[in-house]
Each structure stands twice: as structure tokens, then as C-alpha cells.
Scaffold this motif. Sequence first.
Motif, PDB file in Angstrom:
ATOM      1  N   ILE A  91      63.718  35.223  51.166  1.00 40.26           N
ATOM      2  CA  ILE A  91      62.368  35.782  51.148  1.00 40.26           C
ATOM      3  C   ILE A  91      61.714  35.426  49.814  1.00 40.26           C
ATOM      4  O   ILE A  91      62.307  35.634  48.745  1.00 40.26           O
ATOM      5  CB  ILE A  91      62.397  37.310  51.329  1.00 40.26           C
ATOM      6  CG1 ILE A  91      63.023  37.676  52.673  1.00 40.26           C
ATOM      7  CG2 ILE A  91      60.997  37.905  51.213  1.00 40.26           C
ATOM      8  CD1 ILE A  91      63.265  39.165  52.853  1.00 40.26           C
ATOM      9  N   CYS A  92      60.512  34.886  49.873  1.00 42.53           N
ATOM     10  CA  CYS A  92      59.813  34.486  48.647  1.00 42.53           C
ATOM     11  C   CYS A  92      58.313  34.621  48.851  1.00 42.53           C
ATOM     12  O   CYS A  92      57.831  34.738  49.989  1.00 42.53           O
ATOM     13  CB  CYS A  92      60.160  33.052  48.249  1.00 42.53           C
ATOM     14  SG  CYS A  92      59.634  31.789  49.434  1.00 42.53           S
ATOM     15  N   ALA A  93      57.576  34.608  47.770  1.00 39.84           N
ATOM     16  CA  ALA A  93      56.119  34.601  47.853  1.00 39.84           C
ATOM     17  C   ALA A  93      55.655  33.287  48.466  1.00 39.84           C
ATOM     18  O   ALA A  93      56.286  32.239  48.283  1.00 39.84           O
ATOM     19  CB  ALA A  93      55.509  34.784  46.470  1.00 39.84           C
ATOM     20  N   GLU A  94      54.547  33.350  49.180  1.00 45.92           N
ATOM     21  CA  GLU A  94      53.993  32.145  49.787  1.00 45.92           C
ATOM     22  C   GLU A  94      53.678  31.092  48.735  1.00 45.92           C
ATOM     23  O   GLU A  94      53.780  29.890  48.988  1.00 45.92           O
ATOM     24  CB  GLU A  94      52.732  32.512  50.568  1.00 45.92           C
ATOM     25  CG  GLU A  94      52.227  31.443  51.512  1.00 45.92           C
ATOM     26  CD  GLU A  94      51.077  31.968  52.359  1.00 45.92           C
ATOM     27  OE1 GLU A  94      51.252  32.091  53.588  1.00 45.92           O
ATOM     28  OE2 GLU A  94      50.010  32.277  51.786  1.00 45.92           O
ATOM     29  N   SER A  95      53.305  31.531  47.546  1.00 46.34           N
ATOM     30  CA  SER A  95      52.957  30.618  46.451  1.00 46.34           C
ATOM     31  C   SER A  95      54.154  30.142  45.660  1.00 46.34           C
ATOM     32  O   SER A  95      54.002  29.371  44.697  1.00 46.34           O
ATOM     33  CB  SER A  95      51.976  31.316  45.497  1.00 46.34           C
ATOM     34  OG  SER A  95      52.541  32.530  44.995  1.00 46.34           O
ATOM     35  N   PRO A 120      48.675  38.636  46.510  1.00 43.93           N
ATOM     36  CA  PRO A 120      47.406  38.413  45.815  1.00 43.93           C
ATOM     37  C   PRO A 120      47.564  37.794  44.440  1.00 43.93           C
ATOM     38  O   PRO A 120      46.641  37.156  43.929  1.00 43.93           O
ATOM     39  CB  PRO A 120      46.811  39.824  45.721  1.00 43.93           C
ATOM     40  CG  PRO A 120      47.995  40.735  45.727  1.00 43.93           C
ATOM     41  CD  PRO A 120      48.999  40.075  46.625  1.00 43.93           C
ATOM     42  N   ASP A 121      48.731  37.980  43.821  1.00 51.72           N
ATOM     43  CA  ASP A 121      48.916  37.565  42.438  1.00 51.72           C
ATOM     44  C   ASP A 121      50.222  36.813  42.196  1.00 51.72           C
ATOM     45  O   ASP A 121      50.648  36.644  41.053  1.00 51.72           O
ATOM     46  CB  ASP A 121      48.864  38.792  41.520  1.00 51.72           C
ATOM     47  CG  ASP A 121      49.883  39.864  41.919  1.00 51.72           C
ATOM     48  OD1 ASP A 121      50.663  39.631  42.871  1.00 51.72           O
ATOM     49  OD2 ASP A 121      49.903  40.935  41.278  1.00 51.72           O
ATOM     50  N   GLY A 122      50.879  36.370  43.271  1.00 47.72           N
ATOM     51  CA  GLY A 122      52.140  35.646  43.132  1.00 47.72           C
ATOM     52  C   GLY A 122      53.362  36.527  43.003  1.00 47.72           C
ATOM     53  O   GLY A 122      54.481  36.020  42.932  1.00 47.72           O
ATOM     54  N   LYS A 123      53.179  37.854  42.978  1.00 49.73           N
ATOM     55  CA  LYS A 123      54.280  38.784  42.742  1.00 49.73           C
ATOM     56  C   LYS A 123      54.685  39.502  44.031  1.00 49.73           C
ATOM     57  O   LYS A 123      53.835  40.014  44.753  1.00 49.73           O
ATOM     58  CB  LYS A 123      53.883  39.807  41.677  1.00 49.73           C
ATOM     59  CG  LYS A 123      53.656  39.187  40.317  1.00 49.73           C
ATOM     60  CD  LYS A 123      52.890  40.103  39.374  1.00 49.73           C
ATOM     61  CE  LYS A 123      53.660  41.327  38.994  1.00 49.73           C
ATOM     62  NZ  LYS A 123      52.953  42.118  37.945  1.00 49.73           N
ATOM     63  N   LEU A 124      55.988  39.541  44.268  1.00 49.34           N
ATOM     64  CA  LEU A 124      56.516  40.334  45.374  1.00 49.34           C
ATOM     65  C   LEU A 124      56.653  41.796  44.961  1.00 49.34           C
ATOM     66  O   LEU A 124      56.756  42.120  43.770  1.00 49.34           O
ATOM     67  CB  LEU A 124      57.880  39.803  45.811  1.00 49.34           C
ATOM     68  CG  LEU A 124      57.925  38.461  46.544  1.00 49.34           C
ATOM     69  CD1 LEU A 124      59.367  38.065  46.823  1.00 49.34           C
ATOM     70  CD2 LEU A 124      57.125  38.500  47.831  1.00 49.34           C
ATOM     71  N   THR A 153      55.147  33.957  37.253  1.00 49.03           N
ATOM     72  CA  THR A 153      54.873  33.426  38.579  1.00 49.03           C
ATOM     73  C   THR A 153      54.077  32.133  38.523  1.00 49.03           C
ATOM     74  O   THR A 153      53.561  31.730  37.478  1.00 49.03           O
ATOM     75  CB  THR A 153      54.070  34.439  39.420  1.00 49.03           C
ATOM     76  OG1 THR A 153      52.702  34.452  38.972  1.00 49.03           O
ATOM     77  CG2 THR A 153      54.666  35.834  39.339  1.00 49.03           C
ATOM     78  N   GLU A 154      53.958  31.513  39.674  1.00 49.30           N
ATOM     79  CA  GLU A 154      53.197  30.273  39.793  1.00 49.30           C
ATOM     80  C   GLU A 154      51.706  30.483  39.536  1.00 49.30           C
ATOM     81  O   GLU A 154      50.973  29.507  39.325  1.00 49.30           O
ATOM     82  CB  GLU A 154      53.402  29.662  41.177  1.00 49.30           C
ATOM     83  CG  GLU A 154      54.805  29.133  41.426  1.00 49.30           C
ATOM     84  CD  GLU A 154      55.836  30.209  41.729  1.00 49.30           C
ATOM     85  OE1 GLU A 154      57.034  29.863  41.806  1.00 49.30           O
ATOM     86  OE2 GLU A 154      55.471  31.395  41.883  1.00 49.30           O
ATOM     87  N   LEU A 155      51.248  31.730  39.540  1.00 53.83           N
ATOM     88  CA  LEU A 155      49.850  32.043  39.244  1.00 53.83           C
ATOM     89  C   LEU A 155      49.670  32.546  37.816  1.00 53.83           C
ATOM     90  O   LEU A 155      48.600  33.050  37.467  1.00 53.83           O
ATOM     91  CB  LEU A 155      49.317  33.071  40.245  1.00 53.83           C
ATOM     92  CG  LEU A 155      49.344  32.638  41.714  1.00 53.83           C
ATOM     93  CD1 LEU A 155      48.739  33.716  42.600  1.00 53.83           C
ATOM     94  CD2 LEU A 155      48.610  31.316  41.912  1.00 53.83           C
ATOM     95  N   GLY A 156      50.720  32.409  37.005  1.00 52.73           N
ATOM     96  CA  GLY A 156      50.625  32.775  35.599  1.00 52.73           C
ATOM     97  C   GLY A 156      50.764  34.251  35.319  1.00 52.73           C
ATOM     98  O   GLY A 156      50.578  34.683  34.181  1.00 52.73           O
ATOM     99  N   THR A 157      51.108  35.047  36.328  1.00 50.86           N
ATOM    100  CA  THR A 157      51.285  36.485  36.142  1.00 50.86           C
ATOM    101  C   THR A 157      52.743  36.798  35.826  1.00 50.86           C
ATOM    102  O   THR A 157      53.653  36.016  36.143  1.00 50.86           O
ATOM    103  CB  THR A 157      50.846  37.257  37.394  1.00 50.86           C
ATOM    104  OG1 THR A 157      51.515  36.708  38.544  1.00 50.86           O
ATOM    105  CG2 THR A 157      49.352  37.134  37.598  1.00 50.86           C
TER     106      THR A 157
END
Length: 354
Positions: A91-95, A120-124, A153-157
Amino acid sequence: MKTDARRHHDPQVRGFASDNYAGAHPEVLAALALANDGHQVAYGEDDYTGHLQRVMHSHFGPTAEAFPVFNGTGANVVALQALTDRWGAVICAESAHINVDEGGAPERMGGLKLLTVPTPDGKLTPELIDRQAYGWDDEHRAMPQVVSITQNTELGTVYTPAEIRAICDHAHERGMKVHLDGARIANAAASLDVPMRTFTNTVGVDVLSFGGTKNGALFGEAVVVLNPDSVRAMKHLRKLSMQLASKMRFVSVQLEALLARDLWLRNARHSNAMAQRLAEGVRAVDGVEILHPVQANAVFARLPHEVSERLQKRFRFYFWDETAGDVRWMCAFDTREEDVDAFVLALKEEMARQ
């Protein structure tokens, strides 16, 4: 010693496309030269790989064991294989990088199924994980066995230690293990201002992929096993996955150079600071929207498509979502203040042309 090699690029040119564009840190290059003389046993039986284990213990505790590999995709594929059965799923984030940017390697080469969740922010979160955490007894569905998160995360969060603890507790209660993709783990630790163990083994992460390349290494990452009971046959999987370096000392000594003192942290703090400087400059430009909190070394923004295309002729960077006009700007350990300021000035000029 003379060489016929020539420099084919302008070393003064900096871009904002990726921290992979940066060269190797001079201290890492010096460590490589130090390890180069004489003979050392191959395939990880060398003195440098042995010392790397002790260095990893200082960061992740006495049970941590590092398995150096060539690259980040290799680290993730080896780690996830070691945590799953042939019928297992992750299981992983879509991003997640394992889903978006690894060419299907976890599924095609690792033989496992990715179960993705939009975020919404790359975080599960535990609640998001439960969207895919079901059907363990259903032979028609790949069995969820691992939760994989990326820090940062891949979105920098950036996940807080408490957020990762909640994920680990939730996953373990359901019989799943937790993998952390730490391609930019140093940036996350610098952002949180805590030791790396605070959001890894201390809170229940079983295995992490430790990133060196984006933090100043020439090449090389490591699978770091934090919970020995969570994996099987790591050394065999590394070889089977074509990630066993014969001259492993040259991977290990780079990670040692980063981790033995504070080079990893100095590099991460600098790249994070440059991203903050970039974000501050961009916020002052009318018509440019910053999309996510700037918590590490990435800035995600939205601006007119034609402005980005003109700006790309002056500085390298990538579209993140070209349809929406979203772009990603990355800072590296060698990004200079004047590079950031020149980019912001160019952005202002191109926006003014609109």
C-alpha cells in the motif's frame, strides 16, 4: 597524473530540475580517493563496508544492518521483495516514487502488486491506508503485506514522528510491515531538526531505503534493515536484483563520508534553506501560486504554461502536471543564494512579459 579528459560543461550553471543534477560533494570525492589505493575484498567483505555498519548503528541503533546498493529504485525493489511474499501487495500513496517514477520496477522486477491511495499532500494516514487494507483471506486479491511511505514525500511534505508512529502501529496491528523510502531522508531530518532514528526505528519502521545520491554522493544508496525479524534472505535478494556491487567499498565509503560526521546534515540544511529562499522570492511574484508547504528542498508552484516554457530556456526544471501548469523546483547541496536570486529575477521578468 595527466589525463586526456576534458570538461564538457560550464560548472557555473545551476538548474532547479533535480537534486540529482548536482555533482558529488568534495568530501565524498576525497573519501573515494582515500578508499582507492590497494586491494580490498570484494562483494562487501571490505573494511569500508564493515565500518559503515558501525556508522549506521550510531544513527539507527545496534540492530540496524545496511546493504549498500547502486541506486534508489534498486533499494526500494530489494527492500519490498524482502518484506513480501509472492502473493503480497504494498500500500502506497498514488504519488509515491515506487508507483510513478520507477518504470514499474517494483511490480515487473519485484513481482509485487502496488495498491495506491490518492492523497492531498503525498502523506498516508491510517484512515487512507484502510482504503486498501482489506481482503487478506481473499484469494482473488493481492494480499496487503506492507505499507510504504516516503520521507520526505514526493510533494516535499514531511511526516512528523507521531504521524509515522500512528502508521506503524496501525500497520502492525493488521499484520503488515512498514517500509520507508528515504531518498531524501536527510532533508526530512533537517526539516524536523531531529535525529533520523526519531522517525524510523524508534517509531516502528521495519526497513528503510537510505538515500545518498540526492545528498551529495556520486552514486549509491542502502537498504537498512531496522527490524531483522521483518525480512528474509536480504543478501540473496540483493544479488538476484542485480544490486550487489563487486567493489562495494566505493559505495560504502561515500555513505560513511556523509554519515560519520555531519556532512549529511549540513548538505540537507543548506538545500532546505535554499528552497525556503526560493519560496520567499516566488511568493512576491503576482500570478504564481505555491501549491504545497515548503518543508524540505522542493517548491511546487503553478504559473502560466507559456511562462514556464520561456523560463525553462533559461533554467532547467520540470513540469509536475503540465496540463494544470504545475512545476517543481528543486534545490541541492550546491545551490547558491545567487542562483536562487537569479532564478527569481528571471521569473519576475517572464511574468512581466505576460
